[in-house]
Write a protein that holds these residues in place. Structure first.
Motif, short mmCIF file in Angstrom:
data_model
loop_
_atom_site.label_atom_id
_atom_site.label_comp_id
_atom_site.label_asym_id
_atom_site.label_seq_id
_atom_site.Cartn_x
_atom_site.Cartn_y
_atom_site.Cartn_z
N PRO A 1 3.87 31.96 90.60
CA PRO A 1 3.36 31.71 89.24
C PRO A 1 2.03 32.38 88.94
CG PRO A 1 4.28 29.70 90.17
CD PRO A 1 4.29 30.72 91.28
N ALA A 2 1.21 32.62 89.96
CA ALA A 2 -0.10 33.23 89.74
C ALA A 2 -0.02 34.67 89.24
CB ALA A 2 -0.93 33.18 91.03
N VAL A 3 1.13 35.34 89.44
CA VAL A 3 1.23 36.75 89.04
C VAL A 3 2.00 36.93 87.73
CG1 VAL A 3 1.17 37.42 91.47
CG2 VAL A 3 3.38 37.30 90.28
N LEU A 4 2.50 35.85 87.15
CA LEU A 4 3.36 35.99 85.98
C LEU A 4 2.64 36.61 84.78
CD1 LEU A 4 5.48 32.70 86.06
CD2 LEU A 4 6.17 35.01 86.75
N ASP A 5 1.41 36.19 84.53
CA ASP A 5 0.68 36.76 83.39
C ASP A 5 0.44 38.25 83.58
OD1 ASP A 5 0.62 34.35 82.10
OD2 ASP A 5 -1.45 33.86 82.64
N ASP A 6 0.09 38.63 84.80
CA ASP A 6 -0.14 40.05 85.09
C ASP A 6 1.16 40.85 84.92
OD1 ASP A 6 -1.72 42.26 85.90
OD2 ASP A 6 -0.90 42.10 87.92
N LEU A 7 2.25 40.28 85.39
CA LEU A 7 3.56 40.94 85.25
C LEU A 7 3.92 41.10 83.78
CD1 LEU A 7 6.32 41.96 86.17
CD2 LEU A 7 6.99 39.59 86.60
N ALA A 8 3.71 40.06 82.99
CA ALA A 8 4.06 40.12 81.57
C ALA A 8 3.24 41.17 80.83
CB ALA A 8 3.87 38.75 80.93
N GLY A 9 2.05 41.46 81.32
CA GLY A 9 1.19 42.44 80.65
C GLY A 9 1.23 43.82 81.26
N ALA A 10 2.13 44.05 82.21
CA ALA A 10 2.21 45.34 82.88
C ALA A 10 2.60 46.45 81.91
CB ALA A 10 3.21 45.27 84.04
N ASP A 11 2.05 47.64 82.14
CA ASP A 11 2.30 48.76 81.24
C ASP A 11 3.74 49.26 81.29
OD1 ASP A 11 -0.34 48.76 80.44
OD2 ASP A 11 -0.95 50.29 81.89
N ASP A 12 4.44 49.00 82.39
CA ASP A 12 5.78 49.56 82.54
C ASP A 12 6.89 48.58 82.20
OD1 ASP A 12 5.01 48.07 84.71
OD2 ASP A 12 5.65 49.49 86.24
N VAL A 13 6.57 47.48 81.52
CA VAL A 13 7.60 46.55 81.07
C VAL A 13 7.48 46.35 79.56
CG1 VAL A 13 7.53 45.35 83.29
CG2 VAL A 13 6.31 44.39 81.33
N VAL A 14 8.60 46.00 78.95
CA VAL A 14 8.66 45.62 77.54
C VAL A 14 9.25 44.22 77.48
CG1 VAL A 14 9.67 46.11 75.28
CG2 VAL A 14 8.91 48.00 76.74
N LEU A 15 8.52 43.29 76.92
CA LEU A 15 8.97 41.90 76.90
C LEU A 15 10.17 41.73 75.97
CD1 LEU A 15 5.55 40.03 76.86
CD2 LEU A 15 7.02 40.52 78.82
N GLY A 16 11.16 41.00 76.45
CA GLY A 16 12.36 40.73 75.65
C GLY A 16 12.75 39.28 75.80
N GLY A 17 13.92 38.93 75.29
CA GLY A 17 14.47 37.60 75.47
C GLY A 17 13.49 36.49 75.15
N ILE A 18 13.43 35.52 76.05
CA ILE A 18 12.61 34.33 75.84
C ILE A 18 11.12 34.67 75.77
CG2 ILE A 18 12.31 33.72 78.27
CD1 ILE A 18 13.23 31.28 75.43
N SER A 19 10.70 35.77 76.42
CA SER A 19 9.28 36.14 76.40
C SER A 19 8.85 36.79 75.09
CB SER A 19 8.97 37.09 77.57
OG SER A 19 9.07 36.42 78.80
N ALA A 20 9.80 37.27 74.31
CA ALA A 20 9.49 37.89 73.02
C ALA A 20 9.98 37.05 71.86
CB ALA A 20 10.10 39.29 72.95
N ALA A 21 10.59 35.91 72.14
CA ALA A 21 11.19 35.09 71.09
C ALA A 21 10.15 34.66 70.06
CB ALA A 21 11.88 33.88 71.70
N GLY A 22 9.02 34.13 70.52
CA GLY A 22 7.99 33.68 69.60
C GLY A 22 7.44 34.81 68.75
N HIS A 23 7.26 35.98 69.35
CA HIS A 23 6.76 37.14 68.61
C HIS A 23 7.69 37.50 67.46
CE1 HIS A 23 4.91 41.08 67.97
NE2 HIS A 23 6.13 41.59 67.97
N CYS A 24 8.99 37.29 67.66
CA CYS A 24 9.98 37.63 66.64
C CYS A 24 10.28 36.46 65.69
CB CYS A 24 11.28 38.08 67.30
SG CYS A 24 11.13 39.62 68.23
#
Length: 222
Positions: free
Chosen positions: A115-138
């Motif tokens: 769990p300690a790395v999840l925020d860093d993973l979500a903000g990584a330059d080589d990923v694009v957030l989708g699904g449940i992680s982008a639901a609120g944004h949409c």
């Protein structure tokens, strides 16, 4: 009573065989192990298929991405023929009615990360957030704390796994990695969130009923 092998169940649901095995491991599907293989009651598969919109033979990745681009108003993706077909299909069925055809756009893999790395993973330059992680944004009405759902190029997956010590054998995954072949990668440079049609498709494919409802509402609002 009729039974199905994993491959047949995957084709019926428009999912990958690895996803069906994960559903069995998670208890979403009930099956029986015979030797090294699973068999699943056909009635259980039919019940899930009845709840999933647009179940059918998946399209090729380029056709799936072209349709999602057209749904979002982007006419640059795919050939002129693919864009014409996409507009025609969307007019007849709507995005929610076609989601079962879009599963080949990516390979869905599930991992556990500390769990300690999840925020860093979500903000990584080589990923694009989708699904449940982008639901609120949409604007979709669903959230899931402690989970990262992201798209990544196939060429970057191994590096991502090593960097965040992702474990694909864990019983309770908290990271969804949607792997896209590099040649079909359609996200813009520095794009943080997937476009709303992609997010809607991700949610509509979910095993979770709340996520499916949110995906259907998102697709219907646009």
């Amino acid at each position: 009573m009729s039974r199905m092998a994993v491959g047949d169940a995957a084709a019926r649901l428009g999912l990958s065989a690895s996803r069906v095995r994960q559903m069995l491991a998670d208890g979403v599907l009930r099956g029986e192990r015979i030797g090294r293989s699973w068999v699943i009651e056909q009635s259980a598969i039919d019940a899930i298929a009845d709840e999933r919109p647009g179940v059918g033979r998946p399209w090729q990745p380029q056709s799936a991405w072209a349709l999602l681009a057209v749904a979002g108003g982007d006419e640059a993706e795919g050939s002129a023929v693919e864009r014409f077909r996409a507009r025609d299909r969307l007019a007849e069925h709507g995005l929610a009615g076609l989601v079962g055809r879009l599963s080949a756009r990516c390979e869905v893999r599930r991992f556990y990360a500390h769990p300690a790395v999840l925020d860093d993973l979500a903000g990584a330059d080589d990923v694009v957030l989708g699904g449940i992680s982008a639901a609120g944004h949409c604007g979709a009405d669903v959230i899931a704390a402690g989970v990262v759902d992201a798209y990544v190029k196939a060429s970057m997956v191994d590096a991502l796994i090593d960097r965040y010590a992702l474990d694909e054998r864990a019983e309770r995954p908290n990271v969804i990695v949607r792997v896209v072949d590099d040649e079909f990668w359609s996200f813009a440079a520095n794009e943080r969130f997937a476009p709303w049609p992609v997010v809607a498709a991700d949610l509509l494919e979910s095993d979770d009923a709340r996520s499916r409802r949110a995906g259907a509402e998102l697709a219907a609002r646009r």
